[in-house]
Design a protein around this motif. Structure first.
Motif, PDB file in Angstrom:
ATOM      1  N   PHE A 158      -3.486   6.349   0.102  1.00 36.48           N
ATOM      2  CA  PHE A 158      -4.947   6.300   0.069  1.00 36.48           C
ATOM      3  C   PHE A 158      -5.428   7.606  -0.534  1.00 36.48           C
ATOM      4  O   PHE A 158      -4.951   8.679  -0.162  1.00 36.48           O
ATOM      5  CB  PHE A 158      -5.532   6.138   1.478  1.00 36.48           C
ATOM      6  CG  PHE A 158      -5.273   4.794   2.087  1.00 36.48           C
ATOM      7  CD1 PHE A 158      -5.888   3.658   1.598  1.00 36.48           C
ATOM      8  CD2 PHE A 158      -4.412   4.666   3.166  1.00 36.48           C
ATOM      9  CE1 PHE A 158      -5.652   2.405   2.163  1.00 36.48           C
ATOM     10  CE2 PHE A 158      -4.174   3.434   3.745  1.00 36.48           C
ATOM     11  CZ  PHE A 158      -4.797   2.302   3.240  1.00 36.48           C
ATOM     12  N   ALA A 198      -7.282   2.806  -2.712  1.00 40.52           N
ATOM     13  CA  ALA A 198      -5.929   2.541  -2.217  1.00 40.52           C
ATOM     14  C   ALA A 198      -5.032   2.372  -3.428  1.00 40.52           C
ATOM     15  O   ALA A 198      -5.392   1.681  -4.385  1.00 40.52           O
ATOM     16  CB  ALA A 198      -5.912   1.274  -1.381  1.00 40.52           C
ATOM     17  N   CYS A 226      -1.618   0.809  -4.737  1.00 44.72           N
ATOM     18  CA  CYS A 226      -0.718  -0.268  -4.338  1.00 44.72           C
ATOM     19  C   CYS A 226       0.306  -0.511  -5.432  1.00 44.72           C
ATOM     20  O   CYS A 226      -0.013  -0.429  -6.619  1.00 44.72           O
ATOM     21  CB  CYS A 226      -1.500  -1.550  -4.088  1.00 44.72           C
ATOM     22  SG  CYS A 226      -2.746  -1.412  -2.794  1.00 44.72           S
ATOM     23  N   VAL A 236       0.869  -1.182   0.000  1.00 46.77           N
ATOM     24  CA  VAL A 236       0.000   0.000   0.000  1.00 46.77           C
ATOM     25  C   VAL A 236       0.905   1.231   0.000  1.00 46.77           C
ATOM     26  O   VAL A 236       1.744   1.398   0.880  1.00 46.77           O
ATOM     27  CB  VAL A 236      -0.924   0.025   1.239  1.00 46.77           C
ATOM     28  CG1 VAL A 236      -1.791   1.277   1.224  1.00 46.77           C
ATOM     29  CG2 VAL A 236      -1.779  -1.222   1.315  1.00 46.77           C
ATOM     30  N   ARG A 255     -10.911   1.004  -1.613  1.00 48.89           N
ATOM     31  CA  ARG A 255     -10.421   0.868  -0.236  1.00 48.89           C
ATOM     32  C   ARG A 255     -11.200  -0.183   0.532  1.00 48.89           C
ATOM     33  O   ARG A 255     -10.663  -0.883   1.388  1.00 48.89           O
ATOM     34  CB  ARG A 255     -10.503   2.223   0.458  1.00 48.89           C
ATOM     35  CG  ARG A 255      -9.708   2.291   1.719  1.00 48.89           C
ATOM     36  CD  ARG A 255      -9.628   3.710   2.205  1.00 48.89           C
ATOM     37  NE  ARG A 255      -8.774   3.769   3.389  1.00 48.89           N
ATOM     38  CZ  ARG A 255      -8.389   4.876   3.954  1.00 48.89           C
ATOM     39  NH1 ARG A 255      -8.751   6.029   3.450  1.00 48.89           N
ATOM     40  NH2 ARG A 255      -7.627   4.853   5.018  1.00 48.89           N
ATOM     41  N   ILE A 290      -0.727   2.529   5.109  1.00 53.54           N
ATOM     42  CA  ILE A 290       0.330   2.792   4.134  1.00 53.54           C
ATOM     43  C   ILE A 290       1.583   2.047   4.571  1.00 53.54           C
ATOM     44  O   ILE A 290       1.957   2.080   5.739  1.00 53.54           O
ATOM     45  CB  ILE A 290       0.590   4.303   4.005  1.00 53.54           C
ATOM     46  CG1 ILE A 290      -0.633   4.986   3.395  1.00 53.54           C
ATOM     47  CG2 ILE A 290       1.839   4.582   3.180  1.00 53.54           C
ATOM     48  CD1 ILE A 290      -0.569   6.489   3.368  1.00 53.54           C
ATOM     49  N   LEU A 347      -9.768  -3.775   0.834  1.00 54.66           N
ATOM     50  CA  LEU A 347      -8.644  -4.050   1.715  1.00 54.66           C
ATOM     51  C   LEU A 347      -9.132  -4.362   3.123  1.00 54.66           C
ATOM     52  O   LEU A 347     -10.216  -3.920   3.514  1.00 54.66           O
ATOM     53  CB  LEU A 347      -7.705  -2.846   1.781  1.00 54.66           C
ATOM     54  CG  LEU A 347      -6.616  -2.748   0.724  1.00 54.66           C
ATOM     55  CD1 LEU A 347      -7.171  -2.719  -0.677  1.00 54.66           C
ATOM     56  CD2 LEU A 347      -5.752  -1.563   0.982  1.00 54.66           C
TER      57      LEU A 347
END
Length: 71
Positions: A8, A13, A15, A5, A27, A36, A30
């Motif tokens: 955000f 998110a 990645c 990650v 998001r 993060i 996840l």
């Protein structure tokens, strides 16, 4: 697939995969505790936090920072 990650942004998110590609995921896909810097593994419909890899990566980064700013 393993990823990290990196940020955000609102409901998404960002990645980075092991192939250094950036992917954007909702998001909500996840784990709630994802932060993060967390290492994640995405298998099928499941995404989980790889705690051991996350801790090892953070320790490696801390060591590099300490070496960089040594007196």
């Amino acid at each position: 697939m393993k990823m990290t990650v990196t940020a955000f942004e609102e409901a998404f998110a960002l990645c980075e995969t092991e192939a250094r590609e950036t992917i954007q995921l909702p998001r909500e896909r996840l784990p709630v505790a994802a932060e993060i810097g967390d290492r994640l593994e995405w298998q099928g419909r499941s995404i989980r936090i790889l705690r051991t890899e996350t801790v090892a990566r953070r320790q490696e980064i801390d060591q590099l920072i300490d070496e960089l700013f040594e007196d």
